[in-house]
Design a protein around this motif. Structure first.
Motif, PDB file in Angstrom:
ATOM      1  N   PHE A   1       0.811  -1.225   0.000  1.00 36.36           N
ATOM      2  CA  PHE A   1       0.000   0.000   0.000  1.00 36.36           C
ATOM      3  C   PHE A   1       0.846   1.278   0.000  1.00 36.36           C
ATOM      4  O   PHE A   1       0.438   2.282  -0.564  1.00 36.36           O
ATOM      5  CB  PHE A   1      -0.937   0.021   1.223  1.00 36.36           C
ATOM      6  CG  PHE A   1      -1.984  -1.049   1.179  1.00 36.36           C
ATOM      7  CD1 PHE A   1      -3.106  -0.917   0.371  1.00 36.36           C
ATOM      8  CD2 PHE A   1      -1.851  -2.211   1.927  1.00 36.36           C
ATOM      9  CE1 PHE A   1      -4.072  -1.915   0.306  1.00 36.36           C
ATOM     10  CE2 PHE A   1      -2.811  -3.222   1.875  1.00 36.36           C
ATOM     11  CZ  PHE A   1      -3.923  -3.074   1.058  1.00 36.36           C
ATOM     12  N   ALA A   2       2.013   1.233   0.639  1.00 40.13           N
ATOM     13  CA  ALA A   2       2.780   2.481   0.818  1.00 40.13           C
ATOM     14  C   ALA A   2       3.130   3.114  -0.526  1.00 40.13           C
ATOM     15  O   ALA A   2       2.961   4.314  -0.720  1.00 40.13           O
ATOM     16  CB  ALA A   2       4.051   2.199   1.622  1.00 40.13           C
ATOM     17  N   ASN A   3       3.582   2.290  -1.462  1.00 41.65           N
ATOM     18  CA  ASN A   3       4.015   2.809  -2.764  1.00 41.65           C
ATOM     19  C   ASN A   3       2.841   3.244  -3.640  1.00 41.65           C
ATOM     20  O   ASN A   3       3.037   3.808  -4.707  1.00 41.65           O
ATOM     21  CB  ASN A   3       4.843   1.726  -3.492  1.00 41.65           C
ATOM     22  CG  ASN A   3       5.555   2.272  -4.708  1.00 41.65           C
ATOM     23  OD1 ASN A   3       5.257   1.912  -5.839  1.00 41.65           O
ATOM     24  ND2 ASN A   3       6.491   3.166  -4.484  1.00 41.65           N
ATOM     25  N   ARG A   4       1.628   2.972  -3.193  1.00 44.15           N
ATOM     26  CA  ARG A   4       0.435   3.360  -3.968  1.00 44.15           C
ATOM     27  C   ARG A   4      -0.422   4.346  -3.172  1.00 44.15           C
ATOM     28  O   ARG A   4      -1.629   4.428  -3.378  1.00 44.15           O
ATOM     29  CB  ARG A   4      -0.369   2.115  -4.337  1.00 44.15           C
ATOM     30  CG  ARG A   4       0.459   1.086  -5.149  1.00 44.15           C
ATOM     31  CD  ARG A   4      -0.366  -0.138  -5.533  1.00 44.15           C
ATOM     32  NE  ARG A   4      -0.975  -0.729  -4.374  1.00 44.15           N
ATOM     33  CZ  ARG A   4      -2.293  -0.914  -4.236  1.00 44.15           C
ATOM     34  NH1 ARG A   4      -3.119  -0.599  -5.194  1.00 44.15           N
ATOM     35  NH2 ARG A   4      -2.767  -1.451  -3.134  1.00 44.15           N
ATOM     36  N   GLU A   5       0.247   5.098  -2.293  1.00 39.65           N
ATOM     37  CA  GLU A   5      -0.438   6.128  -1.497  1.00 39.65           C
ATOM     38  C   GLU A   5      -1.686   5.557  -0.811  1.00 39.65           C
ATOM     39  O   GLU A   5      -2.738   6.178  -0.779  1.00 39.65           O
ATOM     40  CB  GLU A   5      -0.792   7.343  -2.363  1.00 39.65           C
ATOM     41  CG  GLU A   5       0.401   7.958  -3.087  1.00 39.65           C
ATOM     42  CD  GLU A   5       1.545   8.355  -2.156  1.00 39.65           C
ATOM     43  OE1 GLU A   5       1.264   8.785  -1.028  1.00 39.65           O
ATOM     44  OE2 GLU A   5       2.710   8.210  -2.551  1.00 39.65           O
ATOM     45  N   LEU A   6      -1.550   4.343  -0.314  1.00 43.48           N
ATOM     46  CA  LEU A   6      -2.588   3.653   0.474  1.00 43.48           C
ATOM     47  C   LEU A   6      -3.865   3.349  -0.323  1.00 43.48           C
ATOM     48  O   LEU A   6      -4.935   3.136   0.267  1.00 43.48           O
ATOM     49  CB  LEU A   6      -2.933   4.452   1.748  1.00 43.48           C
ATOM     50  CG  LEU A   6      -1.757   4.842   2.647  1.00 43.48           C
ATOM     51  CD1 LEU A   6      -2.271   5.460   3.952  1.00 43.48           C
ATOM     52  CD2 LEU A   6      -0.851   3.659   2.963  1.00 43.48           C
TER      53      LEU A   6
END
Ligand code: ZN
Length: 343
Positions: free
Chosen positions: A252-257
């Motif tokens: 999720f972090a790399n996809r802005e959650l």
């Protein structure tokens, strides 16, 4: 898993950043300068280092850092199999990417007469840490992605089922040796999300009869920090929830959650190990960054069902960054634990 785990347990996905000397050691080994005993000593030391960094950071459930797996699943796993012929990469020069990796043609039914090496990995790591240990294992669909079926198998799925049998044997042996938390890494499901029902059947065959807590890691690819997919989990839902896994480990972090709301939209009894630290970004999260992301995740997931992890393994991250990110992950989780206890 031991009952002593705190609320919001922290863990890793599997691989850990290589120390500088492991790169030079492997280069020396490739030049023929290392014997098997030298190699074993080097890789034992690398596992010790990976465990030490995780323990220093305070990670609750650790891994051996996959320090013996050169290239996540390629050389190590295929090297244990018979019936494969290596093919040269399609592209050899220019920017490093997925299309530069080796592949294989199947020339005879695939076997792994001596297993896949996970038992040795487990036994060593278990003897070197007292913390709960997670054993990651690449899944058959992902492993089949680099194997051309040739005339032996009909298609990729048939290759995957041949591998599922080999992996199932390995996992049963692993559980019998004491491994109580096994994670199957199947990034390819998220890359080829068109037939989730087929993935569910394959996954359940892969872990059938394995007596351990089972996790499934789905990401969008991380080789040299590059994804290979559209980066959406939505097409897999709700079918993917029928896998006989206890925990999903998603990025999720790399996809802005993005897509945490899927967890609310499709309720299930599964745990979520939410990737809340970006392994691809040189920006090192602060504890408060991580705490903020956990608070967002808690809008969709009950605290007793949530674990905190990085998006993916750290094998493509510089070690100094991996250490900083692990520390921030643990400290950020502690902030939210205190908030939850205060309520
Ligand atoms: Zn991953």
């Amino acid at each position: 898993m031991p009952e002593s785990l705190p609320l919001l347990p922290t863990s890793v996905i599997g691989s850990y950043a290589w120390p500088s000397w492991l790169h030079t050691a492997l280069a020396a080994a490739q030049r023929g300068e290392y014997g098997p005993a030298d190699m074993k000593e080097t890789q034992d030391d690398a596992v010790d280092m990976a465990l030490r960094d995780q323990e220093d950071a305070g990670v609750d459930i650790v891994s051996d850092g996959e320090m013996r797996r050169v290239g996540f699943f390629t050389a190590e796993f295929y090297g244990h199999m018979t019936g494969l012929r290596e093919l040269p990469p399609q592209r050899k020069v220019g920017i490093v990417g997925h299309d530069q990796r080796e592949s294989y043609e199947v020339v005879a039914p695939i076997t792994a007469p001596n297993g896949l090496g996970l038992l040795e990995e487990y036994r060593y790591a278990r003897s070197r840490t007292a913390r709960p240990l997670k054993m990651p294992c690449p899944g058959p669909y992902t492993l089949a992605g680099r194997l051309k079926p040739g005339t032996v198998y009909k298609d990729r799925m048939q290759v995957a089922y041949a591998l599922a049998k080999i992996i199932n044997d390995e996992l049963k042996a692993l559980a019998a040796a004491g491994a109580n938390f096994i994670q199957i890494d199947e990034p390819s499901y998220a890359v080829h999300a068109t037939s989730p029902r087929d993935f569910v059947d394959l996954f359940n065959a892969t872990i059938y009869g394995v007596n351990a807590k089972i996790g499934i890691h789905l990401c969008f690819g991380n080789f040299v920090g590059r994804p290979v997919a559209k980066r959406t989990y939505r097409p897999l839902f709700p079918d993917i929830l029928d896998v006989h896994a206890d925990q999903f480990a998603l990025e999720f972090a790399n996809r802005e959650l993005a897509e945490l709301e899927l967890w609310q939209e499709f309720p299930s009894d599964k745990e979520l190990a939410a990737g809340l630290v970006d392994v691809k970004n040189y920006y090192c999260e602060t504890p408060e960054d991580v705490a903020e992301r956990i608070r967002v995740a808690l809008k969709y997931v009950k605290p007793e069902k949530l674990s905190v992890t990085p998006d993916c393994g750290f094998s493509q991250t510089a070690r100094w960054a991996a250490r900083a990110k692990l520390r921030a992950m643990v400290e950020g989780t502690k902030i939210v634990r205190r908030e939850l206890e205060a309520v």
